[in-house]
Design an enzyme around this catalytic site. Structure first.
Site, PDB file in Angstrom:
ATOM      1  N   PHE A 122       0.872  -1.164   0.000  1.00 17.90           N
ATOM      2  CA  PHE A 122       0.000   0.000   0.000  1.00 17.90           C
ATOM      3  C   PHE A 122       0.906   1.210   0.000  1.00 17.90           C
ATOM      4  O   PHE A 122       2.098   1.130   0.227  1.00 17.90           O
ATOM      5  CB  PHE A 122      -0.905  -0.036   1.239  1.00 17.90           C
ATOM      6  CG  PHE A 122      -2.362   0.111   0.944  1.00 17.90           C
ATOM      7  CD1 PHE A 122      -2.960  -0.625  -0.050  1.00 17.90           C
ATOM      8  CD2 PHE A 122      -3.147   0.989   1.670  1.00 17.90           C
ATOM      9  CE1 PHE A 122      -4.315  -0.500  -0.315  1.00 17.90           C
ATOM     10  CE2 PHE A 122      -4.494   1.119   1.421  1.00 17.90           C
ATOM     11  CZ  PHE A 122      -5.076   0.380   0.425  1.00 17.90           C
ATOM     12  N   GLN A 236      -7.842  15.170   3.539  1.00 23.23           N
ATOM     13  CA  GLN A 236      -7.433  14.333   2.415  1.00 23.23           C
ATOM     14  C   GLN A 236      -8.597  14.173   1.442  1.00 23.23           C
ATOM     15  O   GLN A 236      -9.704  13.804   1.835  1.00 23.23           O
ATOM     16  CB  GLN A 236      -7.006  12.959   2.928  1.00 23.23           C
ATOM     17  CG  GLN A 236      -6.378  12.107   1.853  1.00 23.23           C
ATOM     18  CD  GLN A 236      -5.607  10.955   2.450  1.00 23.23           C
ATOM     19  OE1 GLN A 236      -6.144  10.202   3.253  1.00 23.23           O
ATOM     20  NE2 GLN A 236      -4.357  10.803   2.081  1.00 23.23           N
ATOM     21  N   HIS A 238      -9.822  12.027  -1.559  1.00 23.94           N
ATOM     22  CA  HIS A 238      -9.595  10.743  -2.213  1.00 23.94           C
ATOM     23  C   HIS A 238      -9.807  10.939  -3.703  1.00 23.94           C
ATOM     24  O   HIS A 238     -10.755  11.618  -4.113  1.00 23.94           O
ATOM     25  CB  HIS A 238     -10.586   9.714  -1.656  1.00 23.94           C
ATOM     26  CG  HIS A 238     -10.267   8.300  -1.965  1.00 23.94           C
ATOM     27  ND1 HIS A 238     -10.366   7.780  -3.231  1.00 23.94           N
ATOM     28  CD2 HIS A 238      -9.848   7.283  -1.173  1.00 23.94           C
ATOM     29  CE1 HIS A 238     -10.032   6.500  -3.189  1.00 23.94           C
ATOM     30  NE2 HIS A 238      -9.708   6.176  -1.952  1.00 23.94           N
ATOM     31  N   LEU A 252     -16.762   5.813  -2.291  1.00 21.96           N
ATOM     32  CA  LEU A 252     -15.411   5.516  -2.758  1.00 21.96           C
ATOM     33  C   LEU A 252     -15.334   4.284  -3.645  1.00 21.96           C
ATOM     34  O   LEU A 252     -15.990   3.281  -3.398  1.00 21.96           O
ATOM     35  CB  LEU A 252     -14.481   5.273  -1.572  1.00 21.96           C
ATOM     36  CG  LEU A 252     -14.110   6.456  -0.706  1.00 21.96           C
ATOM     37  CD1 LEU A 252     -12.962   6.072   0.215  1.00 21.96           C
ATOM     38  CD2 LEU A 252     -13.712   7.652  -1.546  1.00 21.96           C
ATOM     39  N   GLU A 255      -8.929   2.224  -3.669  1.00 17.65           N
ATOM     40  CA  GLU A 255      -7.696   2.386  -4.423  1.00 17.65           C
ATOM     41  C   GLU A 255      -7.093   1.054  -4.827  1.00 17.65           C
ATOM     42  O   GLU A 255      -6.201   0.999  -5.660  1.00 17.65           O
ATOM     43  CB  GLU A 255      -6.711   3.215  -3.606  1.00 17.65           C
ATOM     44  CG  GLU A 255      -7.114   4.651  -3.683  1.00 17.65           C
ATOM     45  CD  GLU A 255      -6.296   5.520  -2.774  1.00 17.65           C
ATOM     46  OE1 GLU A 255      -5.802   6.547  -3.260  1.00 17.65           O
ATOM     47  OE2 GLU A 255      -6.170   5.185  -1.609  1.00 17.65           O
ATOM     48  N   ARG A 286      -1.858   9.638  -3.111  1.00 15.81           N
ATOM     49  CA  ARG A 286      -3.265  10.040  -3.123  1.00 15.81           C
ATOM     50  C   ARG A 286      -3.420  11.531  -3.420  1.00 15.81           C
ATOM     51  O   ARG A 286      -4.281  11.932  -4.194  1.00 15.81           O
ATOM     52  CB  ARG A 286      -3.862   9.688  -1.758  1.00 15.81           C
ATOM     53  CG  ARG A 286      -5.351   9.791  -1.689  1.00 15.81           C
ATOM     54  CD  ARG A 286      -5.855   9.299  -0.348  1.00 15.81           C
ATOM     55  NE  ARG A 286      -6.005   7.854  -0.326  1.00 15.81           N
ATOM     56  CZ  ARG A 286      -6.497   7.190   0.714  1.00 15.81           C
ATOM     57  NH1 ARG A 286      -6.840   7.832   1.805  1.00 15.81           N
ATOM     58  NH2 ARG A 286      -6.637   5.892   0.676  1.00 15.81           N
ATOM     59  N   HIS A 351     -12.412  13.055   1.966  1.00 15.53           N
ATOM     60  CA  HIS A 351     -12.359  11.690   2.472  1.00 15.53           C
ATOM     61  C   HIS A 351     -11.964  11.563   3.934  1.00 15.53           C
ATOM     62  O   HIS A 351     -12.532  10.767   4.665  1.00 15.53           O
ATOM     63  CB  HIS A 351     -11.376  10.893   1.607  1.00 15.53           C
ATOM     64  CG  HIS A 351     -11.147   9.487   2.067  1.00 15.53           C
ATOM     65  ND1 HIS A 351     -12.182   8.623   2.350  1.00 15.53           N
ATOM     66  CD2 HIS A 351     -10.006   8.790   2.297  1.00 15.53           C
ATOM     67  CE1 HIS A 351     -11.679   7.450   2.717  1.00 15.53           C
ATOM     68  NE2 HIS A 351     -10.368   7.534   2.715  1.00 15.53           N
ATOM     69  N   ARG A 386      -2.064  11.359   4.649  1.00 14.23           N
ATOM     70  CA  ARG A 386      -2.183  10.114   5.410  1.00 14.23           C
ATOM     71  C   ARG A 386      -1.744   8.926   4.574  1.00 14.23           C
ATOM     72  O   ARG A 386      -2.146   8.778   3.428  1.00 14.23           O
ATOM     73  CB  ARG A 386      -3.644   9.930   5.836  1.00 14.23           C
ATOM     74  CG  ARG A 386      -3.919   8.638   6.582  1.00 14.23           C
ATOM     75  CD  ARG A 386      -5.348   8.611   7.067  1.00 14.23           C
ATOM     76  NE  ARG A 386      -6.298   8.454   5.979  1.00 14.23           N
ATOM     77  CZ  ARG A 386      -6.703   7.276   5.489  1.00 14.23           C
ATOM     78  NH1 ARG A 386      -6.212   6.153   5.972  1.00 14.23           N
ATOM     79  NH2 ARG A 386      -7.593   7.223   4.523  1.00 14.23           N
TER      80      ARG A 386
END
Length: 576
Positions: A122, A236, A238, A252, A255, A286, A351, A386
């Site tokens: 990730f 943040q 997204h 969402l 990802e 992101r 997000h 983040r």
């Protein structure tokens, strides 16, 4: 006749029944401490259940060289050096214990054939350290925690809306609220209060939060109790929220869709990420992908609905069905769209609140004695960007630590001094709203705030827009004095919306004022008029209505972590 009121007492009150609130309640109950958890939505449907991608811990089951120190280094680097290094160390060092706790409660992690917990790559992580359960990780964590609270017989009131934290001389003594169904008032006496009621991203028009959650409740409750907010401007966005249908806008697309090989194209059919990050393309961070999507749309190369295309249709059907089952199901249900054959129309969506209530790093206590904040309500871990998968582990680590801290605080408290005046104010606030019969519609004012934040404090910001946003907010706040509140046979939702509106207005003001003060571009905070990072602003911005915005220095990074901060290879990884 005055409204019926229930008085209850407990050692510790937890406000919020998502992952962080439940984990704190479990810790308290296992320690033999009296605890009650309250939430404004059903516990099985808390916001944590929406988290898809995974939960981070340097377990080393896939990459033996990984360590908590490397996890910390990656987190600090990706925060653009705004994360508190002490907070980061506590979370990364405690992550293994967090995973073990979940295993103890029965969490069904994905595993390798030999039984090891599977870890996936990730964002911006040097090694594989994201544990998961399909693309339903948050849902499984929430279920696991709910099951554990049931085993422990922890009382959970999940239709109670908390309107005020009760404070006497800067010391907490409980909270006040009402039942969403029948309006019964609740006076809850408690030695300590743990605030776990989420962030503020619902104050934008397109958001991954659902209606009536993350409206800034934690921010308002904390500030009115005497606490402050840290970095509220760091939000943040997204990259991939759906656009239609309107009532699900912002939902969402995980990802993992890009991680498995999804491609982004603009309205002209061009694969545009090569213009923004030719090396990483769709696997960029992101904040960069969100900015790229925003720029394509803003400059007229978007889709007819003002988005871009995310296409996974070239992937093997089996990959989609096994690795992206939730995305497949969601699009089928919401749009009758088969992602194995057609692209998904997406746009950036608000997000995650990376800032939140000011807390001390070691135990997440606030400046109000007996008041703690955890999860998305708190601040310190994420800085300006983040790391994907860090929020879920934060819930477990600080849920445990704050549970212990609140228990110790309650045990050591010599007496609980209450204030009849504070209780009367809380009662009077509800009475005044129920008596309000003005012309203004609460829902319309909420939308006005969302429109204002979207227009002036979205993915890209500037001085003129932020100043204009504050002027618009002044007008909205003036209109708020003339609202009408009308509970009906279906319940007291309208009263809840009025409090949501108060929260949204406070959160919007904090965000706009701090965003105007942060005259630089750093991480998710893009200022078109200040496109560079300003070393002078490598600070946290702390806000309250009493002091406005003040700068706070960030502690130095320990050498064992600083030595590991490096550019992380991105080959084959989903960044963020």
């Amino acid at each position: 006749m005055s409204a019926p009121e229930r008085q209850i007492s407990t050692s510790v009150l937890v406000i919020g029944t998502g992952g962080s609130g439940l984990r704190a309640a479990i810790e308290l109950s296992e320690a033999g401490v009296d605890v009650i958890a309250v939430g404004k939505r059903p516990k099985n449907d808390a916001h944590t259940s929406l988290a898809a991608g995974g939960i981070n811990a340097a377990l080393g089951t896939m990459d033996a060289d990984d360590s908590w120190q490397q996890h910390a280094a990656d987190t600090i680097k990706e925060s653009y050096y705004l994360a508190n290094p002490h907070t980061v160390q506590i979370v990364t060092e405690g992550a293994r214990r967090g995973i073990e706790d979940l295993e103890r409660y029965g969490m069904p992690f994905a595993r390798e054939d030999d039984g090891r917990i599977s870890l996936r790559f990730f964002g911006a992580h040097k090694y594989r350290r994201t544990a998961f359960a399909g693309d339903y990780t948050g849902l499984e964590i929430q279920r696991t925690l709910v099951n554990r609270t049931t085993q422990l017989d922890i009382p959970i009131l999940d239709s109670v809306y908390i309107t005020r934290i009760l404070v006497n001389d800067n010391v907490v003594f409980g909270a006040y609220g009402f039942d969403l169904n029948d309006g019964t008032r609740y006076l809850i006496h408690a030695d300590a209060v743990i605030l776990a009621a989420g962030g503020h991203n619902r104050i934008w028009r397109r958001t991954s939060s659902r209606r009536d959650e993350n409206t800034g409740d934690s921010f308002r409750l904390a500030v009115e109790a005497g606490a402050r907010l840290r970095d509220p401007e760091l939000v943040q966005f997204h990259p991939s929220g759906i656009i239609e249908p309107e009532n699900a806008a912002g939902t969402l697309i995980s990802e993992a869709a890009r991680g498995e090989g999804g491609i982004l194209r603009n309205g002209l059919g061009e694969r545009f990420m090569q213009n923004y990050d030719p090396e990483r393309l769709e696997l960029s961070t992101r904040d960069r992908v969100a900015l790229a999507c925003y720029t394509e749309i803003k400059e007229g190369r978007g889709t007819p609905n003002g988005g871009v295309w995310l296409d996974v249709s070239h992937l093997p059907r089996e990959t989609i069905m096994t690795r992206l089952p939730r995305v497949y199901q969601t699009m089928l249900e919401l749009q009758m769209l088969d992602i194995t054959k057609q692209p998904i129309e997406i746009a950036p969506t608000a997000h995650y609140s990376m800032g939140g209530v000011w807390v001390r790093s070691e135990d997440h206590s606030t400046e109000v004695d007996g008041l703690y904040a955890i999860g998305e309500a708190s601040s310190g871990l994420h800085g300006a960007n983040r790391l994907g998968g860090n929020s879920l582990i934060e819930l477990l680590v600080f849920g445990r630590i704050v549970g212990q801290a609140a228990a110790a605080y309650s045990t050591a408290l010599p007496a609980q001094v209450r204030s009849a005046e504070a209780v009367a104010e809380a009662r009077g606030e509800i009475d005044a709203l129920l008596a309000a019969s003005g012309e203004e519609n609460v829902r319309a004012l909420q939308r006005a705030i969302r429109d204002t934040m979207t227009e002036f404090a979205g993915v890209v910001r500037d001085e003129e827009g932020l100043t204009q946003g504050l002027a618009e907010l002044d007008k909205i706040e003036a209109r708020m004095s003339d609202i009408g509140v009308h509970p009906d046979v279906a319940g007291y939702q309208d009263l809840a919306h009025a409090f949501d509106l108060k929260s949204a207005a406070l959160a919007a003001r904090a965000t706009l004022e701090a965003a105007r003060e942060r005259r630089e571009t750093r991480g998710a905070h893009n200022r078109s008029d200040y496109p560079e990072i300003d070393p002078e602003l490598q600070v946290n911005l702390v806000w309250s209505p009493r002091t406005g915005v003040v700068r706070e220095q960030i502690p130095p990074i320990p050498a064992e972590i600083a030595d590991l901060i490096q550019e992380v290879s991105v080959v084959g990884k989903l960044v963020e």
